[in-house]
Design a protein around this motif. Structure first.
Motif, mmCIF file in Angstrom:
data_model
loop_
_atom_site.group_PDB
_atom_site.id
_atom_site.type_symbol
_atom_site.label_atom_id
_atom_site.label_comp_id
_atom_site.label_asym_id
_atom_site.label_seq_id
_atom_site.Cartn_x
_atom_site.Cartn_y
_atom_site.Cartn_z
ATOM 1 N N LEU A 1 10.545 -13.097 -20.366
ATOM 2 C CA LEU A 1 11.835 -13.333 -20.951
ATOM 3 C C LEU A 1 13.110 -12.631 -20.444
ATOM 4 O O LEU A 1 14.085 -13.278 -20.257
ATOM 5 N N GLN A 2 12.761 -11.420 -20.201
ATOM 6 C CA GLN A 2 13.813 -10.591 -19.559
ATOM 7 C C GLN A 2 14.348 -11.178 -18.301
ATOM 8 O O GLN A 2 15.446 -11.281 -17.941
ATOM 9 N N GLU A 3 13.436 -11.708 -17.245
ATOM 10 C CA GLU A 3 13.780 -12.375 -16.011
ATOM 11 C C GLU A 3 14.245 -13.933 -16.168
ATOM 12 O O GLU A 3 14.421 -14.584 -15.140
ATOM 13 N N GLY A 4 14.075 -14.322 -17.387
ATOM 14 C CA GLY A 4 14.471 -15.829 -17.729
ATOM 15 C C GLY A 4 13.411 -16.834 -17.409
ATOM 16 O O GLY A 4 13.848 -18.110 -17.350
ATOM 17 N N TYR A 5 12.421 -16.402 -17.209
ATOM 18 C CA TYR A 5 11.384 -17.662 -16.846
ATOM 19 C C TYR A 5 10.683 -18.181 -18.270
ATOM 20 O O TYR A 5 10.540 -17.373 -19.195
ATOM 21 N N PRO A 6 10.438 -19.382 -18.275
ATOM 22 C CA PRO A 6 9.930 -20.150 -19.388
ATOM 23 C C PRO A 6 8.380 -19.735 -19.746
ATOM 24 O O PRO A 6 7.817 -19.728 -18.891
ATOM 25 N N ILE A 7 8.091 -19.456 -20.938
ATOM 26 C CA ILE A 7 6.613 -19.469 -21.286
ATOM 27 C C ILE A 7 6.650 -20.831 -22.285
ATOM 28 O O ILE A 7 7.326 -20.703 -23.455
ATOM 29 N N LEU A 8 5.807 -21.736 -22.093
ATOM 30 C CA LEU A 8 5.628 -23.125 -22.770
ATOM 31 C C LEU A 8 4.239 -23.005 -23.458
ATOM 32 O O LEU A 8 3.385 -22.350 -22.974
ATOM 33 N N VAL A 9 4.227 -23.601 -24.839
ATOM 34 C CA VAL A 9 2.664 -23.718 -25.352
ATOM 35 C C VAL A 9 2.642 -25.155 -25.868
ATOM 36 O O VAL A 9 3.520 -25.719 -25.984
ATOM 37 N N TYR A 10 1.561 -25.361 -25.786
ATOM 38 C CA TYR A 10 1.110 -26.526 -26.290
ATOM 39 C C TYR A 10 0.470 -26.352 -27.760
ATOM 40 O O TYR A 10 -0.627 -25.714 -28.009
ATOM 41 N N GLU A 11 1.165 -26.826 -28.733
ATOM 42 C CA GLU A 11 0.447 -26.451 -30.019
ATOM 43 C C GLU A 11 -0.076 -27.667 -30.719
ATOM 44 O O GLU A 11 0.597 -28.984 -30.713
ATOM 45 N N GLU A 12 -1.227 -27.587 -31.269
ATOM 46 C CA GLU A 12 -1.812 -28.792 -31.957
ATOM 47 C C GLU A 12 -2.419 -28.148 -33.357
ATOM 48 O O GLU A 12 -3.245 -26.918 -33.472
ATOM 49 N N ASN A 13 -2.038 -28.680 -34.554
ATOM 50 C CA ASN A 13 -2.652 -28.177 -35.784
ATOM 51 C C ASN A 13 -2.391 -26.857 -36.099
ATOM 52 O O ASN A 13 -3.265 -25.936 -36.555
ATOM 53 N N ASN A 14 -1.014 -26.397 -35.571
ATOM 54 C CA ASN A 14 -0.441 -24.840 -35.872
ATOM 55 C C ASN A 14 -1.383 -23.864 -34.901
ATOM 56 O O ASN A 14 -1.412 -22.683 -35.254
ATOM 57 N N LYS A 15 -1.961 -24.413 -33.894
ATOM 58 C CA LYS A 15 -2.677 -23.433 -33.188
ATOM 59 C C LYS A 15 -2.362 -23.707 -31.773
ATOM 60 O O LYS A 15 -2.374 -24.893 -31.162
ATOM 61 N N VAL A 16 -1.905 -22.763 -31.157
ATOM 62 C CA VAL A 16 -1.618 -22.993 -29.543
ATOM 63 C C VAL A 16 -3.089 -23.055 -28.476
ATOM 64 O O VAL A 16 -3.901 -22.086 -28.895
#
Length: 170
Positions: A46-61
């Motif tokens: 976050l500090q360096e501005g890089y993304p962290i993406l998650v794929y969520e299904e049924n409220n679970k990553v």
């Protein structure tokens, strides 16, 4: 659904990552990480501005992806290396390719020139996925790692992106 990760996702991200450490050659690491390690990783991204993406299904990553610097020296600033991990029971369902497409979109939007994938040479599924997305083989480092009682070869694949309109040296 693909979205930006939040701190509450770190437990699921940790579970996915630790499984990759303990049971695969996707990560050239031996010991599981702690939630503290993942929080440090999350805050640094976050500090360096890089993304962290998650794929969520049924409220679970059930999958996550990110990218970060390829190498530490300034002239590499237009190249990034990405990582994609999917929970073991959800693999081979197209989640990795969806996360990869989103990583590519964001990297292009941010005007990076090259997206790098370091893939264990034996990981044919990941290699095929990357080739399907247009990544080109760019070389292998033999004996790059040692895990599970054998030497591991690390293959590199790269995708040429749009790059910056006006690259600078600074």
């Amino acid at each position: 659904m693909i979205r930006e990760a939040i701190e509450n996702d770190l437990t699921n991200i940790l579970e996915i990552y630790n499984d990759a450490i303990l049971n695969t050659t996707s990560v050239y690491d031996y010991n599981p990480h702690t939630i503290y390690d993942r929080k440090q990783w999350y805050e640094k991204k976050l500090q360096e501005g890089y993304p962290i993406l998650v794929y969520e299904e049924n409220n679970k990553v059930i999958g996550f992806a990110t990218f970060g610097p390829f190498r530490a020296w300034p002239a590499y600033k237009y190249s990034v290396e990405h990582s994609i991990y999917v929970h073991k029971i959800y693999r081979n369902k197209g989640i990795g390719i969806l996360l990869a497409k989103e990583v590519i979109r964001i990297a292009n939007e941010r005007e990076f020139a090259t997206l790098v994938a370091g893939i264990d040479e034996a990981n044919e599924i990941s290699i095929k996925m990357h080739e399907k997305l247009g990544f080109k083989y760019s070389g292998t480092i033999t004996k790059a790692g040692y895990k599970f009682g054998k030497w591991l070869n690390l293959s590199f694949y790269q995708l040429e992106l749009k790059g910056p309109k006006n690259p600078i040296e600074s």
